[in-house]
Design an enzyme around this catalytic site. Structure first.
Site, PDB file in Angstrom:
ATOM      1  N   ASP A  38      34.278  15.409  33.691  1.00 42.19           N
ATOM      2  CA  ASP A  38      33.644  14.728  32.480  1.00 42.19           C
ATOM      3  C   ASP A  38      34.459  15.195  31.191  1.00 42.19           C
ATOM      4  OD1 ASP A  38      31.456  13.829  33.841  1.00 42.19           O
ATOM      5  OD2 ASP A  38      30.186  15.257  33.274  1.00 42.19           O
ATOM      6  N   GLU A 113      31.604  -5.100  62.920  1.00 36.92           N
ATOM      7  CA  GLU A 113      31.409  -4.547  61.729  1.00 36.92           C
ATOM      8  C   GLU A 113      29.837  -4.049  61.518  1.00 36.92           C
ATOM      9  OE1 GLU A 113      32.818  -6.727  58.633  1.00 36.92           O
ATOM     10  OE2 GLU A 113      34.776  -6.712  59.454  1.00 36.92           O
ATOM     11  N   LYS A 115      26.340  -4.569  59.883  1.00 35.36           N
ATOM     12  CA  LYS A 115      25.873  -5.488  58.734  1.00 35.36           C
ATOM     13  C   LYS A 115      25.132  -4.670  57.779  1.00 35.36           C
ATOM     14  CE  LYS A 115      23.663  -9.893  58.415  1.00 35.36           C
ATOM     15  NZ  LYS A 115      22.848  -9.630  57.280  1.00 35.36           N
ATOM     16  N   ASP A 117      23.018  -3.621  54.740  1.00 38.38           N
ATOM     17  CA  ASP A 117      21.538  -4.135  54.048  1.00 38.38           C
ATOM     18  C   ASP A 117      21.773  -4.125  52.504  1.00 38.38           C
ATOM     19  OD1 ASP A 117      19.372  -5.544  54.004  1.00 38.38           O
ATOM     20  OD2 ASP A 117      18.187  -4.149  54.652  1.00 38.38           O
ATOM     21  N   TYR A 232      34.472  -6.132  52.680  1.00 35.08           N
ATOM     22  CA  TYR A 232      34.573  -6.629  54.288  1.00 35.08           C
ATOM     23  C   TYR A 232      35.042  -8.075  54.299  1.00 35.08           C
ATOM     24  CZ  TYR A 232      30.159  -9.308  52.763  1.00 35.08           C
ATOM     25  OH  TYR A 232      29.360 -10.085  52.168  1.00 35.08           O
ATOM     26  N   LYS A 319      21.202  -8.908  64.996  1.00 28.10           N
ATOM     27  CA  LYS A 319      20.081  -8.280  64.169  1.00 28.10           C
ATOM     28  C   LYS A 319      19.433  -7.256  65.010  1.00 28.10           C
ATOM     29  CE  LYS A 319      19.153  -9.541  59.826  1.00 28.10           C
ATOM     30  NZ  LYS A 319      18.583 -10.631  59.824  1.00 28.10           N
ATOM     31  N   CYS A 413      -1.699  24.885  51.610  1.00 31.86           N
ATOM     32  CA  CYS A 413      -0.963  24.806  53.061  1.00 31.86           C
ATOM     33  C   CYS A 413      -2.056  24.574  54.093  1.00 31.86           C
ATOM     34  CB  CYS A 413      -0.288  26.044  53.257  1.00 31.86           C
ATOM     35  SG  CYS A 413       0.341  26.186  54.937  1.00 31.86           S
ATOM     36  N   CYS A 416      -1.864  28.185  56.306  1.00 33.90           N
ATOM     37  CA  CYS A 416      -2.505  29.507  55.855  1.00 33.90           C
ATOM     38  C   CYS A 416      -3.419  29.390  54.373  1.00 33.90           C
ATOM     39  CB  CYS A 416      -1.084  30.534  55.695  1.00 33.90           C
ATOM     40  SG  CYS A 416       0.066  29.914  54.351  1.00 33.90           S
ATOM     41  N   CYS A 431       5.015  25.072  51.216  1.00 33.34           N
ATOM     42  CA  CYS A 431       4.218  26.231  51.221  1.00 33.34           C
ATOM     43  C   CYS A 431       5.000  27.416  51.060  1.00 33.34           C
ATOM     44  CB  CYS A 431       3.754  26.349  52.612  1.00 33.34           C
ATOM     45  SG  CYS A 431       2.904  28.161  52.844  1.00 33.34           S
ATOM     46  N   CYS A 437       2.720  32.964  56.489  1.00 33.45           N
ATOM     47  CA  CYS A 437       2.426  31.523  56.948  1.00 33.45           C
ATOM     48  C   CYS A 437       2.672  31.266  58.759  1.00 33.45           C
ATOM     49  CB  CYS A 437       2.914  30.338  56.282  1.00 33.45           C
ATOM     50  SG  CYS A 437       2.519  28.555  56.858  1.00 33.45           S
TER      51      CYS A 437
END
Ligand code: IVH
Length: 680
Positions: A38, A113, A115, A117, A232, A319, A413, A416, A431, A437
Site C-alpha cells: 500500500d 480445460e 469449465k 463457473d 481461455y 457437464k 455446545c 458440554c 466451543c 469438551c
C-alpha cells in the site's frame, strides 16, 4: 524532485507494483507485506497527482477504481460470443469424437480445460493496451464494463506486444473470497439490526456475485471485491499461432492468468481420464467449476469444422452431473470438531439421489442457514455435483407451513453445554471449552495418533473412547503413562493387544519434532506449517520464547497462525501438556541432519519442466515452490533444461526426450528431499 526524476520514479514504482500484483494474484506468492504494498501504491498515486503528465494510461493505480459508470454503453462484439454444446455422458463424448473424426480424420489432439463457473468477458487490446472490456450480453452485443474490469488484478492493463487482439476469459470470485464477503455482509447486518435498518442480502453463490459485481456503478467497490479472471482464448488476425495450446502459452507470456489445469489429450480416452480425475479434484480447486471443455487444438482443423448457429463444432462442454431432488428437512443437528468448530448438519427425510439414499446434508455454518432462511419442516432442494456430501441449494417456499419456525443456531455446545463463541471475521461458531469438551478431547487424541502425526498403530476410535470412559486418558500425553494393567482393563484387550499398543507408543517416540509439533493440534498449524516452524526455530524452547514478529518472519506464517500459536502457549495447561510429552521422551528438537544452512536461492538460474500429477501438491504449488527458490518453470524440454520433475502419469514421449537429452529427472520424492529441508 525534477521532472526527469519523477518520470523515472513513476516508471520504477509501476514496474514494482505490477510485479508484486502478478506474483500475488497469479502465483500466490507474497513477496511484500500488504502494508509495504500500500505504501508503494500511495507513493505512486501521490506522484501521479503531482506530475499528471507522466501518468501512464496503464498505470496500476487504476486498479484502485473510483470511476463511476452511470449506465453501461452497449458494444457490438467483433466476433460473436457463442456458447458451447453440452454433454452429460461418456456416450455423448464418443459421439462428438466420432463426428470430429469423420470431418477431419483421426490425426488430431484435444485440449481439455476446466469449465469455470463465472461470467464470460471479452477484453480488447489495441496497440498492446486494454481499451475495452465487454460482457457477453446476448452474444452479439454486450455491456462496456471497462472501468470495472480494470480493477481485476489478474487482467493485464497492457502487454509487451504492440498489437490488436481480443482475449476471452471467465471472471470469477474464488470460493474463499465469496465466503469472506458473506462474513462481511453478516457482520454489517449485525450492526444494521442494532440500528433498526433492513439487512443486506447475503450473496447467493460465487457466479451470481461475480456477475453482479461486474455491473456495479462504483468501480472502487468492484476493486474491493477482488475478482479474478482466467483467460481461455485469444482471437485476432495474423497473430501467427497455429494451435490453441500455442495461444495459451502466449497468453501466459503476456502475464494473463491461464489456469494450469489444462491438458493436451491425444484421444477421447485421455479426455475421459481427465474428466474422471477432475470430478473429485475440482472440489479443492479454488474456483467453482461445472464441467470440462474440450477443444480441438489445431486452428486449421478448427476452421474446417466451423460453427453451428450457436456454437463451435470443434469444442464441447462436458457437464458434471448435479442431480437434484427435493425432500423434507426434519431437523438440524450440530457436530463438534476437534478444534471446537461447530458444523450444522441437516437431517433429511431419506431420498434417493444419484444412486444413493441421502439422509443428511452439510450446512457449513450459521451464514448458510441464514442465507437459505431455513425453517423447520421446509421442503428443500438438494444437489449432488462432484461433491460427496450433498448440499441444500434452495427451499420450496410455497410448501412452507405458516407456523414453521425459523431455524435458530444453537447457543450452547451440544456436547458440554458451554456457551459458544464466534470470533469476528470467522464463519464458524466454536466451543471454547478446549480442555473439557469430551468430543474435542477425543478428537485431539485421534489427531495426535494419526498416521501423519505420531502414527500410533493399533489405537482406534473405540479404544480411545474406552480409555476416555474409564478416565484413563484425558490428553494425548496420558497415553504414554498407561500401564499394561491399565490396558488389560479394556474390553477386547488381551496381553498381545496391550503389548502392541505399548510398543506402538514406544515407537512413536522416534517421530521427528516437525510431526510432534503438528500432532499437538494447535489451531491452523497443519503439517506443512508445523514443518516450517520446526525448521525455523529448531526446538520448542525457541518457539515458546519467540516474539510475534519473529513468528511472522517464518515463510507462510501470517497473523492468523501467529496469533493462534501465541494463544496456545499462553495457556498453562498447554505448557504442562508439552512438559509431560517431553518427560515421556518425545522429540522437541530437530534431528541433527535436518538442520542445514538455508539456501533460498537453491534454484537460481535453473529451469524446470513439470509433468504429470503429484501426490503431495498441485502443479500450481510446485510452480510456486520452484519460483520462490529462484527457479523458472518452462513448458518445453530442451537441451538447456536443468530438471524435469516427473509426476505420475506423465507422457512417455516427454520422458523419452528428457532421457535422450540427459536431463536430470526428479521424482516427486527426490524433489521433496531437495526442498524440504529448506522450508525455513
Ligand atoms: S471456450 C464458443 N473455455 O462457458 C465458446 N468457455 O457455454 C467458447 N467457460 O460463455 C468458450 N470455462 O463463459 C471456454 N475453459 C473454458 C471455459 C468456458 C468457462 C464458459 C464461457 C462460455 C460458456 C460456454
Amino acid at each position: 524532485m525534477t521532472e526527469a526524476e519523477a518520470q523515472s520514479k513513476i516508471l520504477d514504482l509501476s514496474k514494482k507494483i505490477n510485479h508484486y500484483n502478478y506474483q500475488y494474484y497469479q502465483n500466490s506468492i507474497s513477496e511484500i507485506s500488504d502494508y509495504d504494498f500500500d505504501m508503494l501504491l500511495n507513493q505512486l498515486i501521490e506522484l501521479e497527482k503531482e506530475f499528471p503528465q507522466f501518468k501512464m494510461d496503464d498505470s496500476p493505480t487504476q486498479r484502485v477504481g473510483g470511476a463511476i459508470t452511470k449506465s453501461f454503453a452497449s458494444v457490438k462484439h467483433k466476433y460473436p460470443m457463442l456458447s458451447l454444446g453440452n454433454t452429460y455422458s461418456e456416450q455423448d463424448l464418443l459421439d462428438f469424437d466420432e463426428r470430429i473424426e469423420k470431418a477431419i480424420g483421426n490425426d488430431f489432439e484435444y485440449i481439455c480445460e476446466l469449465k469455470f463457473d463465472g461470467v464470460a468477458i471479452s477484453l480488447i487490446y489495441e496497440n498492446g493496451k486494454l481499451t475495452k472490456a465487454v460482457t457477453r450480453g446476448d452474444g452479439v452485443q454486450g455491456d462496456d464494463i471497462t472501468q470495472n474490469a480494470k480493477t481485476i488484478p489478474s487482467v493485464p492493463l497492457s502487454v509487451p506486444f504492440k498489437g490488436t487482439f481480443e482475449v476471452r476469459g471467465e471472471v470469477f470470485l474464488t470460493k474463499k473470497r465469496f465466503e469472506e464477503l458473506n462474513i462481511q455482509i453478516a457482520e454489517e447486518n449485525k450492526k444494521r439490526e442494532n440500528e433498526g435498518k433492513k439487512p443486506l442480502k447475503l450473496l447467493a453463490n460465487p457466479r451470481n456475485a461475480a456477475s453482479g459485481t461486474l455491473k456495479m456503478q462504483d468501480s472502487s467497490v468492484v476493486a474491493r471485491r477482488k475478482l479474478g479472471c482466467f483467460a481461455y482464448s485469444l482471437l485476432g488476425e495474423n497473430l501467427g499461432f497455429d494451435s490453441h495450446s500455442a495461444s495459451l502459452a502466449q497468453l501466459e507470456k503476456w502475464y494473463f492468468n491461464v489456469s494450469d489445469s489444462y491438458k493436451k489429450c491425444k484421444d477421447i480416452q485421455e479426455v475421459i481420464h481427465f474428466i474422471n480425475a477432475w470430478e473429485i479434484k475440482r472440489e479443492k480447486f479454488p474456483v467453482e467449476t461445472d464441467g470440462i471443455v474440450l477443444k480441438v487444438n489445431d486452428f486449421r482443423q478448427q476452421e474446417i469444422l466451423g460453427f453451428t448457429a450457436k456454437s463451435p463444432r470443434w469444442a464441447i462442454a462436458y457437464k458434471y452431473k448435479a442431480e437434484s431432488a427435493s425432500t423434507i428437512l426434519e431437523s438440524v443437528s450440530y457436530q463438534v470438531g476437534r478444534t471446537g468448530a461447530i458444523t450444522p448438519v441437516a437431517n433429511l427425510k431419506p431420498v434417493l439421489l444419484a444412486g444413493t439414499t441421502v439422509k443428511r446434508a452439510s450446512l457449513h455454518n450459521a451464514n448458510e442457514i441464514e442465507r437459505l432462511d431455513l425453517h423447520d419442516g421446509d421442503t428443500v432442494y438438494i444437489e449432488k455435483g462432484g461433491e460427496i456430501i450433498p448440499k441444500i441449494t434452495g427451499v420450496n417456499l410455497s410448501a412452507r407451513q405458516p407456523s414453521a419456525q425459523k431455524i435458530q443456531f444453537i447457543e450452547d455446545c451440544p456436547d458440554c453445554g458451554t456457551t459458544l463463541i464466534r470470533k469476528e471475521g470467522e464463519a464458524n461458531h466454536y466451543c471454547p471449552n478446549l480442555n473439557g469438551c469430551p468430543t474435542q478431547l477425543k478428537g485431539k487424541i485421534e489427531h495426535f495418533i494419526q498416521r501423519k502425526a505420531m502414527n500410533v498403530e493399533s489405537l482406534g476410535p473405540e479404544t480411545i473412547d474406552q480409555l476416555f470412559q474409564k478416565n484413563l486418558v484425558k490428553t494425548p500425553a496420558d497415553l504414554y503413562f498407561l500401564s499394561r494393567e491399565n490396558l488389560m482393563e479394556l474390553e477386547r484387550f488381551g496381553e498381545k493387544s496391550a503389548d502392541n499398543l505399548l510398543s506402538g507408543l514406544q515407537k512413536s517416540k522416534e517421530i521427528s519434532f516437525q510431526r510432534v509439533l503438528f500432532a499437538l493440534g494447535i489451531r491452523f498449524v497443519g503439517a506443512t506449517v508445523a514443518s516450517k516452524l520446526a525448521l525455523h526455530f529448531h526446538n520448542i524452547g525457541n518457539m515458546l520464547a519467540a516474539t510475534r514478529d519473529e513468528l511472522l518472519e517464518v515463510e507462510e506464517i501470517g497473523d492468523k497462525i501467529a496469533d493462534s500459536f501465541i494463544e496456545f502457549r499462553s495457556e498453562e495447561k498447554n505448557i504442562l501438556f508439552i512438559d509431560q510429552l517431553k518427560k515421556a521422551g518425545l522429540k522437541f528438537e530437530l534431528n541433527k541432519e535436518d538442520i542445514v544452512t538455508v539456501d533460498q536461492n537453491l534454484f537460481e538460474g535453473k529451469t524446470f519442466v513439470i509433468s504429470g500429477v503429484f501426490e503431495s501438491f498441485s502443479r500450481d504449488e510446485l510452480k510456486q515452490k520452484i519460483a520462490s527458490l529462484g527457479g523458472k518453470v518452462v513448458s518445453s524440454i530442451s537441451k538447456k533444461l536443468d530438471f524435469l520433475v516427473a509426476g505420475d502419469k506423465m507422457g512417455p514421449s516427454k520422458l523419452e526426450k528428457a532421457e535422450k537429452l540427459e536431463i536430470k529427472i526428479l521424482s516427486e520424492e527426490e524433489f521433496l528431499a531437495m526442498v524440504e529441508r529448506l522450508q525455513v
